[in-house]
Design an enzyme around this catalytic site. Structure first.
Site, PDB file in Angstrom:
ATOM      1  N   GLY A  37       0.812  -1.207   0.000  1.00 48.74           N
ATOM      2  CA  GLY A  37       0.000   0.000   0.000  1.00 48.74           C
ATOM      3  C   GLY A  37       0.845   1.256   0.000  1.00 48.74           C
ATOM      4  O   GLY A  37       1.312   1.723  -1.039  1.00 48.74           O
ATOM      5  N   CYS A  38       1.041   1.823   1.184  1.00 47.26           N
ATOM      6  CA  CYS A  38       1.688   3.131   1.282  1.00 47.26           C
ATOM      7  C   CYS A  38       3.173   3.097   0.946  1.00 47.26           C
ATOM      8  O   CYS A  38       3.718   4.088   0.457  1.00 47.26           O
ATOM      9  CB  CYS A  38       1.444   3.716   2.667  1.00 47.26           C
ATOM     10  SG  CYS A  38      -0.316   4.065   2.961  1.00 47.26           S
ATOM     11  N   VAL A  39       3.842   1.960   1.191  1.00 47.03           N
ATOM     12  CA  VAL A  39       5.253   1.870   0.815  1.00 47.03           C
ATOM     13  C   VAL A  39       5.389   1.876  -0.700  1.00 47.03           C
ATOM     14  O   VAL A  39       6.186   2.617  -1.269  1.00 47.03           O
ATOM     15  CB  VAL A  39       5.920   0.616   1.428  1.00 47.03           C
ATOM     16  CG1 VAL A  39       7.337   0.458   0.892  1.00 47.03           C
ATOM     17  CG2 VAL A  39       5.934   0.708   2.952  1.00 47.03           C
TER      18      VAL A  39
END
Length: 214
Positions: free
Chosen positions: A150-152
């Site tokens: 996701g955010c990585v």
């Protein structure tokens, strides 16, 4: 296509390393309490990733490179969450004041560490991160954080798109299942970043620290 043939196919097409930069910053993405609380929907069993990230942080601080933490926070009405908030139900834990959105134990920001607050997956989208790094003369980023898929990943693609050499520290990233974790590390390494180990990263930072001292 067999797994072996697929790997050879990728090696032929995507086998370039860009290397660590000369003036890196460490980005620690969304290590919030909810990922470590078994009673929370966000719980992912990623304690090893946090432990690794904390060791990388210690080496980064010893090397005197910037350490930047990101967190997610929404207005009580969630009006600033847009379609992301609408789609991903666990984002309700990031409404301002919810303890699950606080930084995980052991990752309290130091006074000289910058905290970037975001509402969307990438640490760069809608924030001042890119311009801040550029103004500091940073040429590269070391990414750690949650979640890998996701955010990585979103931050990795944006870091590369903004022109920063990007390294993703595999041991210091985590997801709720090995499959998305491994698949996204594989894909990021192929197209957007160098995926590196904690040991490689710490060795790089120690060498950087030695150069600074010299």
């Amino acid at each position: 296509m067999s797994d072996e043939d697929l790997l050879e196919n990728y090696r032929r097409a995507y086998n370039t390393k860009v290397g660590f930069g000369e003036r890196p910053a460490l980005i620690m993405i969304d290590f919030c309490q909810g990922y470590f609380d078994p009673d929370c929907d966000l719980y992912s069993g990623v304690e090893d990733a946090l432990a690794s990230a904390l060791r990388v942080r210690e080496a980064a601080r010893a090397a005197k490179i910037p350490v930047i933490l990101t967190g997610v926070s929404y207005h009580p009405s969630a009006i600033d969450g847009g379609r992301f908030f609408e789609k991903a139900a666990p984002l309700r834990y990031f409404i301002e004041g919810n303890p699950m959105g606080a930084f995980a134990e052991g990752l309290e920001p130091a006074d000289d560490e910058l905290v970037i607050t975001k509402q969307y997956p990438s640490a760069f989208f809608g924030t001042s991160l890119a311009s801040t790094l550029t103004a500091m003369g940073i040429d590269s980023v070391l990414l750690t954080g949650l979640t890998t898929s996701g955010c990585v990943r979103a931050s990795c693609v944006d870091a590369m798109s903004h022109g920063f050499r990007t390294a993703v520290v595999a041991d210091a990233c985590g997801d709720r299942h090995d499959a998305p974790h491994d698949a996204n590390l594989f894909d990021m390494n192929a197209k957007y970043a160098d995926v590196v180990s904690e040991a490689e990263t710490i060795d790089f930072l120690k060498n950087l620290s030695g150069k600074s001292a010299g």
